[in-house]
Design a protein around this motif. Structure first.
Motif, mmCIF file in Angstrom:
data_model
loop_
_atom_site.group_PDB
_atom_site.id
_atom_site.type_symbol
_atom_site.label_atom_id
_atom_site.label_comp_id
_atom_site.label_asym_id
_atom_site.label_seq_id
_atom_site.Cartn_x
_atom_site.Cartn_y
_atom_site.Cartn_z
ATOM 1 N N GLY A 113 0.821 -1.214 0.000
ATOM 2 C CA GLY A 113 0.000 0.000 0.000
ATOM 3 C C GLY A 113 0.848 1.253 0.000
ATOM 4 O O GLY A 113 0.544 2.219 -0.725
ATOM 5 N N ARG A 114 1.912 1.239 0.803
ATOM 6 C CA ARG A 114 2.792 2.414 0.840
ATOM 7 C C ARG A 114 3.486 2.612 -0.506
ATOM 8 O O ARG A 114 3.637 3.740 -0.970
ATOM 9 C CB ARG A 114 3.817 2.258 1.963
ATOM 10 C CG ARG A 114 3.206 2.448 3.327
ATOM 11 C CD ARG A 114 4.216 2.343 4.437
ATOM 12 N NE ARG A 114 3.561 2.487 5.726
ATOM 13 C CZ ARG A 114 3.814 1.744 6.773
ATOM 14 N NH1 ARG A 114 4.719 0.790 6.711
ATOM 15 N NH2 ARG A 114 3.173 1.937 7.902
ATOM 16 N N ARG A 116 2.322 1.642 -3.382
ATOM 17 C CA ARG A 116 1.319 2.119 -4.348
ATOM 18 C C ARG A 116 0.990 3.589 -4.110
ATOM 19 O O ARG A 116 0.836 4.374 -5.056
ATOM 20 C CB ARG A 116 0.057 1.279 -4.225
ATOM 21 C CG ARG A 116 -0.968 1.656 -5.258
ATOM 22 C CD ARG A 116 -2.086 0.684 -5.287
ATOM 23 N NE ARG A 116 -3.072 1.122 -6.257
ATOM 24 C CZ ARG A 116 -4.209 0.547 -6.433
ATOM 25 N NH1 ARG A 116 -4.532 -0.504 -5.707
ATOM 26 N NH2 ARG A 116 -5.057 0.989 -7.324
ATOM 27 N N ILE A 117 0.884 3.963 -2.818
ATOM 28 C CA ILE A 117 0.612 5.382 -2.507
ATOM 29 C C ILE A 117 1.756 6.258 -3.007
ATOM 30 O O ILE A 117 1.527 7.334 -3.573
ATOM 31 C CB ILE A 117 0.381 5.563 -0.989
ATOM 32 C CG1 ILE A 117 -0.963 4.965 -0.593
ATOM 33 C CG2 ILE A 117 0.459 7.030 -0.595
ATOM 34 C CD1 ILE A 117 -1.204 4.926 0.909
ATOM 35 N N ASP A 120 1.435 6.399 -6.732
ATOM 36 C CA ASP A 120 0.302 7.266 -7.097
ATOM 37 C C ASP A 120 0.632 8.730 -6.812
ATOM 38 O O ASP A 120 0.256 9.622 -7.586
ATOM 39 C CB ASP A 120 -0.954 6.850 -6.339
ATOM 40 C CG ASP A 120 -1.541 5.541 -6.840
ATOM 41 O OD1 ASP A 120 -1.113 5.074 -7.918
ATOM 42 O OD2 ASP A 120 -2.412 4.964 -6.134
ATOM 43 N N ARG A 121 1.320 8.981 -5.705
ATOM 44 C CA ARG A 121 1.693 10.353 -5.364
ATOM 45 C C ARG A 121 2.650 10.915 -6.417
ATOM 46 O O ARG A 121 2.509 12.066 -6.855
ATOM 47 C CB ARG A 121 2.344 10.398 -3.985
ATOM 48 C CG ARG A 121 2.714 11.800 -3.564
ATOM 49 C CD ARG A 121 3.339 11.839 -2.187
ATOM 50 N NE ARG A 121 2.302 11.551 -1.198
ATOM 51 C CZ ARG A 121 2.533 11.045 0.004
ATOM 52 N NH1 ARG A 121 3.773 10.759 0.354
ATOM 53 N NH2 ARG A 121 1.565 10.827 0.838
#
Length: 165
Positions: A113-114, A116-117, A120-121
């Motif tokens: 998740g980190r 991917r974040i 995405d960021r």
């Protein structure tokens, strides 16, 4: 025959006859009457004392059977306690294994998740920079009154602005 029996002085014939009759009566009593009396006495003893002894023997046997059952029951309780303890340990081990697996899964999900974040960021930042750059060039063109796209692209004004941050 001269017997000296003191003051009694019995006659020999009646003495012998009395002794013979005495032994005859004794023999009749010993063969017929005494066995019947002994049998009746044994039956009476069996009816009273024998029942008591049989009852005591049955009571002792019942006690032995009860003690055996109590030992078996104690062994069964001990076995049940051992089985419960064994399954409690197995349950605790299963819970610990499930917890560890859950923590590993959670950590993997957090890392993914980190990542991917962060991706995405970064993608959003790139899109935002491009859009902000286009909006800034368009706004500058409107403020000046002439198009500045070619000048901004040639000078890389927007890229330098964002690199300064």
């Amino acid at each position: 025959m001269n017997l000296e029996l003191g003051p009694l002085k019995p006659e020999p014939v009646p003495l012998l006859l009395g002794l013979a009759l005495f032994f005859l009566v004794l023999r009749i009593l010993g063969r017929h009457l005494l066995p019947r009396a002994e049998r009746v006495q044994a039956e009476r003893w069996e009816a009273t004392e024998g029942r008591m002894e049989r009852a005591e023997a049955l009571y002792a046997e019942a006690d032995a059977v009860r003690d055996a059952h109590m030992r078996e029951l104690a062994e069964a309780r001990h076995e049940a306690a051992r089985i419960r303890a064994d399954y409690a340990e197995r349950g605790a081990a299963a819970i610990a294994a499930a917890r560890a697996e859950g923590l590993r899964t959670r950590d993997a999900l957090l890392v993914a998740g980190r990542a991917r974040i962060a991706a995405d960021r970064a993608a959003a930042a790139d899109v935002l920079r491009r859009d902000v750059g286009e909006l800034a060039v368009t706004l500058a063109g409107r403020v000046i009154g002439e198009p500045v796209h070619a000048v901004a692209a040639r000078r890389r004004t927007v890229e330098r602005f964002f690199e300064a941050d």
